[in-house]
Scaffold this motif. Structure first.
Motif, mmCIF file in Angstrom:
data_model
loop_
_atom_site.group_PDB
_atom_site.id
_atom_site.type_symbol
_atom_site.label_atom_id
_atom_site.label_comp_id
_atom_site.label_asym_id
_atom_site.label_seq_id
_atom_site.Cartn_x
_atom_site.Cartn_y
_atom_site.Cartn_z
ATOM 1 N N GLY A 174 -2.424 -11.360 -13.110
ATOM 2 C CA GLY A 174 -2.505 -10.019 -13.673
ATOM 3 C C GLY A 174 -1.788 -9.000 -12.803
ATOM 4 N N MET A 175 -2.122 -7.733 -13.007
ATOM 5 C CA MET A 175 -1.486 -6.632 -12.287
ATOM 6 C C MET A 175 -2.283 -6.313 -11.023
ATOM 7 S SD MET A 175 -0.757 -2.785 -13.716
ATOM 8 C CE MET A 175 0.231 -3.407 -15.059
ATOM 9 N N ARG A 176 -1.630 -6.458 -9.853
ATOM 10 C CA ARG A 176 -2.323 -6.208 -8.582
ATOM 11 C C ARG A 176 -1.420 -5.372 -7.677
ATOM 12 N NH1 ARG A 176 -4.442 -11.197 -5.563
ATOM 13 N NH2 ARG A 176 -6.248 -9.889 -5.114
ATOM 14 N N PRO A 177 -1.977 -4.410 -6.959
ATOM 15 C CA PRO A 177 -1.187 -3.639 -6.005
ATOM 16 C C PRO A 177 -0.962 -4.411 -4.717
ATOM 17 C CG PRO A 177 -3.456 -2.902 -5.957
ATOM 18 C CD PRO A 177 -3.372 -3.941 -7.035
ATOM 19 N N GLY A 178 0.071 -4.009 -3.967
ATOM 20 C CA GLY A 178 0.289 -4.523 -2.627
ATOM 21 C C GLY A 178 -0.175 -3.496 -1.614
ATOM 22 N N VAL A 179 -0.715 -3.928 -0.491
ATOM 23 C CA VAL A 179 -1.269 -3.021 0.516
ATOM 24 C C VAL A 179 -0.711 -3.365 1.884
ATOM 25 C CG1 VAL A 179 -3.371 -2.200 1.638
ATOM 26 C CG2 VAL A 179 -3.400 -2.697 -0.800
ATOM 27 N N ASP A 180 -0.291 -2.323 2.608
ATOM 28 C CA ASP A 180 0.184 -2.474 3.978
ATOM 29 C C ASP A 180 -0.343 -1.285 4.777
ATOM 30 O OD1 ASP A 180 1.571 -3.439 6.210
ATOM 31 O OD2 ASP A 180 3.353 -2.265 5.725
ATOM 32 N N GLY A 181 -1.455 -1.478 5.473
ATOM 33 C CA GLY A 181 -2.068 -0.372 6.205
ATOM 34 C C GLY A 181 -2.557 0.709 5.271
ATOM 35 N N ASP A 182 -2.061 1.937 5.461
ATOM 36 C CA ASP A 182 -2.454 3.070 4.617
ATOM 37 C C ASP A 182 -1.668 3.136 3.311
ATOM 38 O OD1 ASP A 182 -4.208 3.809 6.563
ATOM 39 O OD2 ASP A 182 -2.997 5.447 7.375
ATOM 40 N N LEU A 183 -0.633 2.294 3.169
ATOM 41 C CA LEU A 183 0.238 2.398 2.004
ATOM 42 C C LEU A 183 -0.141 1.368 0.941
ATOM 43 C CD1 LEU A 183 2.756 3.961 0.949
ATOM 44 C CD2 LEU A 183 4.117 2.011 1.711
ATOM 45 N N CYS A 184 -0.249 1.842 -0.290
ATOM 46 C CA CYS A 184 -0.491 0.987 -1.446
ATOM 47 C C CYS A 184 0.671 1.168 -2.412
ATOM 48 C CB CYS A 184 -1.812 1.371 -2.118
ATOM 49 S SG CYS A 184 -2.018 0.733 -3.791
ATOM 50 N N VAL A 185 1.243 0.063 -2.911
ATOM 51 C CA VAL A 185 2.331 0.121 -3.889
ATOM 52 C C VAL A 185 1.896 -0.631 -5.132
ATOM 53 C CG1 VAL A 185 4.726 -0.468 -4.394
ATOM 54 C CG2 VAL A 185 4.101 0.328 -2.112
ATOM 55 N N ILE A 186 1.969 0.028 -6.278
ATOM 56 C CA ILE A 186 1.586 -0.569 -7.544
ATOM 57 C C ILE A 186 2.737 -0.411 -8.532
ATOM 58 C CG2 ILE A 186 0.451 1.589 -8.239
ATOM 59 C CD1 ILE A 186 -0.726 -1.873 -9.360
#
Length: 585
Positions: free
Chosen positions: A367-379
C-alpha cells in the motif's frame, strides 16, 4: 528535423534547470566551501519526468532466475548499474547489509544473496516451502516468511540457514524483527494471529489474536507492537506479553511507519478536519475519546470491542493527542487519502470507516507508506511528493509530477537524496533538503511496486516481472566523490527526455521492452563451499517430486494437485478475495 531536435533539447534543458538541477556554470562558479541549502519555502516544484528523464536501456536478463547480474552504463556516473532476474513474478522487497543484497524468488522457494557492487550472485538458500516474503535484515541475519507455513532466518553473508519454524498453513505477511524477537502474522484457522518468536531458534514466546487480516507486517516501536488490518483498523499490543492495549477503526490503508514523533498512517478519511502542527504531548494522557461519526460516504459502524487504556509511553517527542472524530494529526491530504501522525501516548479516536480491503493483492501487500529519515517524512500521494518536517508539521518542499495515476513505492533515503520509483517505470533521485532533481530514468517495460533499499551508494529495486535493478546513486565515481546533478543535466541536454507528457500510457497497459545495449556478463563466483556454488533451479519438471500426493495441501486445507511444496503454486501468487481498498462499504 534538426531544428526540431535542438528545440526539444533546449526545452529539456530548461525543465531540468527549473526542476532544480545545478547548472554547470553555477557549479563551477560556486565557492569551494560547502553551503547547506535551506529547505524550499516557495510553491511546489513542477517535475515532468517524461521530459527530464533518460531512457534506461538495461540488458535483457533472460528467464533463468538466480544468475549473476549483467552490467550496463548510466548517464550520471561512470560506475555501472546491473540487472538480474531473481523471480518469475513479483520478487517483493529486497534488503541489504554488509555489501550483500538479499532477495526472495517470489513464488519460488529460493533466496538469493548478491554482491551489491558487482552484481555477482554470492549464494543461494532454499526453503522447504514456496512464496518468499519481503526480506527483513537485523544484525547479521535476514528474516522472511513463506506463504505456506514458515518463518525462517539465514545469514546475510553466506545464506546459511539458522532456523525454519512452521507457524501456520497460510502466511501472507512479512516478519518484523526487534531486538531478540521476531514477529509474524498469519491466518490461524478462522482467526488471524500474531506471534512472537526467539531469533535464536524460532521458538514461539507468545501468540495473540489479531483484530483482522494484517497489512504487510507488524510494526514495533519501543515496547509496543502495532498492526493495521485490511478493514482499516489500527491496533496496539504489548510487544513483550502479547496483550492487546487497544483497537480502533481508523480507515488505515497501509501498515503504519514508526517515527520519533509517533506513528505515520495513511487513512481513507481525508474529509476529517485538520488540526494544528505536531507539538510535544502532555505528561499525562487521557482515556480513549468516544467513537465519532466519520465524514461523507462512511460505512456502517464497526461494533468490535475496544480497549480504553492508554498505550505505553514511547521515547522521544510526540504529537498532540487526537481530537474526537480524528485519527491523529493531519499532515497532508490528497483526494480521499490522508497522512496522519498518531501519538504513541494516546489512544486514537474511533472512526466509523470500514474498508473492504484491496483487490487481487499478493503476498506482502504494502500500500501507500511514507519514508522517514530523522525529522523528515516524505510521502508520495497521487501526483504530489511532499516532504514534511515532523518537528514543526511544516512542508519543507513539494514536487508536482506529470500524472495523477502513478502508484509510488515507499520513498527511501541515502547519500543526501530521496529516491522515488513508481509503476510507470520512473526512478528519480532528488535532494533530501530541497527536493531539487539530481537524476531521473525511465525503465520501460518495468513496474516498481515494492519498497527498494540503499546499500553502499547503490539503490536496489525489484520489479513486478521478477527483475532486480541496482543503480549507483552517483555520489561516488570510482574512488572519487562527485555531484551527479550537473553530470546528469548535460546528458539530458544531449539526449532529451523520453517522450512528450501526453504520451504517458496507462500503467495497466504493459509498455514494450526497450533494450539496446550489449550486456557485459559477469562471471559466476568461484566455488567456495556448500550452499554457495549451487546452481539456481527452475521448476520445469514436476514441482512435487518427492512430496506424497496426500500431503499436497493448499490454503485452507484443500488438497491441490497443482500446488507446489507447502501448498502454493510456484509461479503465481494466490488470488485474493478482497475488493478495492478505497471503496467504503
Amino acid at each position: 528535423m534538426t531544428l526540431f531536435r535542438k528545440a526539444a533539447q533546449a526545452t529539456a534543458c530548461a525543465l531540468v534547470v527549473a526542476a532544480g538541477a545545478v547548472h554547470t556554470a553555477d557549479a563551477e562558479d560556486a565557492p569551494k566551501a560547502a553551503v547547506k541549502e535551506s529547505p524550499r519555502k516557495a510553491g511546489p516544484i513542477v517535475l515532468d519526468r517524461t521530459l527530464v528523464s533518460i531512457r534506461l536501456t538495461s540488458p535483457v536478463t533472460g528467464n533463468r532466475p538466480g544468475e549473476s547480474g549483467k552490467l550496463f552504463a548510466v548517464d550520471h556516473t561512470t560506475d555501472k548499474a546491473w540487472v538480474a532476474q531473481v523471480a518469475s513474478g513479483n520478487a517483493r522487497s529486497p534488503a541489504a547489509a554488509k555489501g550483500v543484497v538479499v532477495v526472495g524468488s517470489g513464488g519460488g522457494n529460493q533466496i538469493w544473496g548478491y554482491d551489491v557492487e558487482s552484481g555477482r550472485r554470492r549464494w543461494v538458500a532454499r526453503s522447504d516451502d514456496s512464496g518468499i516474503s519481503s526480506i527483513v535484515i537485523s544484525g547479521d541475519s535476514a528474516y522472511f516468511t513463506t506463504y505456506s507455513c514458515t518463518l525462517e532466518r539465514v545469514l546475510v553473508e553466506s545464506g546459511v540457514h539458522k532456523f525454519r519454524k512452521w507457524i501456520s498453513s497460510t502466511v501472507e505477511c512479512a516478519p518484523e524483527v526487534a531486538g531478540d524477537t521476531a514477529f509474524a502474522s498469519y491466518r490461524g484457522g478462522k482467526a488471524h494471529m500474531i506471534s512472537a518468536h526467539s531469533i535464536g531458534s524460532g521458538g514461539e514466546t507468545w501468540k495473540a489474536e489479531a483484530p483482522g487480516n494484517v497489512v504487510y507486517a507488524p510494526v514495533v516501536s519501543g515496547n509496543t507492537l502495532y498492526v493495521s488490518t485490511m478493514d482499516g483498523r489500527l491496533a496496539a499490543f504489548d510487544a513483550a506479553k502479547g496483550t492487546q492495549s487497544w483497537s480502533r477503526g481508523a480507515g488505515a490503508l497501509s501498515a503504519p511507519v514508526v517515527s520519533d514523533y509517533g506513528l505515520l498512517v495513511v487513512t481513507a478519511d481525508a474529509a476529517m478536519p485538520a488540526s494544528a502542527p505536531a507539538s510535544p504531548a502532555p505528561a499525562e494522557t487521557s482515556a480513549a475519546p468516544k467513537p465519532a461519526v466519520a465524514g461523507p460516504g462512511a460505512a456502517g459502524k464497526d461494533d468490535r470491542k475496544t480497549e480504553s487504556k492508554p498505550t505505553p509511553k514511547a521515547e522521544g517527542p510526540a504529537a498532540a493527542p487526537a481530537a474526537v472524530g480524528e485519527v491523529g494529526v493531519t499532515l497532508a491530504t490528497e483526494g480521499s487519502r490522508r497522512l496522519a501522525l498518531v501519538s504513541p501516548k494516546a489512544v486514537p479516536a474511533q472512526v466509523d470507516i470500514k474498508l473492504s480491503g484491496p483487490t487481487g493483492y499478493g503476498l506482502d501487500y504494502q500500500g501507500m507508506r511514507p519514508g522517514v529519515d530523522g525529522d523528515l517524512c516524505v510521502i508520495a500521494m497521487g501526483s504530489r511528493v511532499i516532504a514534511l518536517d515532523l518537528k514543526t508539521g511544516q512542508v519543507n518542499w513539494e514536487i508536482q509530477v506529470e500524472t495523477k495515476h502513478g502508484q509510488f513505492c515507499q520513498p527511501v533515503f541515502g547519500d543526501g537524496m530521496v529516491f522515488l520509483a513508481d509503476n510507470y517505470g520512473f526512478v528519480t533521485a532528488v535532494k533530501r533538503d530541497t527536493g531539487k532533481l539530481v537524476w531521473s530514468y525511465r525503465a520501460e517495460g518495468m513496474k516498481f511496486a515494492a519498497s527498494p533499499c540503499v546499500e553502499k551508494n547503490r539503490l536496489v529495486l525489484t520489479t513486478e516481472h521478477g527483475e532486480m535493478l541496482c543503480i549507483p546513486t552517483g555520489v561516488k565515481q570510482g574512488k572519487s566523490s562527485q555531484d551527479p546533478a550537473p553530470v546528469f543535466q548535460r546528458a539530458v541536454v544531449e539526449k532529451g527526455g523520453v517522450k512528450p507528457a501526453r504520451d504517458v500510457p496507462d500503467p495497466r497497459t504493459p509498455a514494450p521492452l526497450v533494450r539496446g545495449e550489449t550486456a557485459t556478463p559477469i562471471e559466476p563466483p568461484p566455488v567456495t563451499g556448500p550452499n554457495v556454488d549451487e546452481p539456481p533451479t527452475v521448476t520445469e519438471a514436476d514441482p512435487f517430486e518427492g512430496v506424497p500426493k496426500d500431503r499436497r495441501v493448499g490454503p485452507g486445507g484443500v488438497k491441490q494437485t497443482g500446488a507446489g511444496p507447502g501448498g502454493i503454486a510456484p509461479k503465481e501468487d494466490p488470488p485474493s478475495p478482497y475488493p478495492n481498498p478505497f471503496e467504503k462499504k
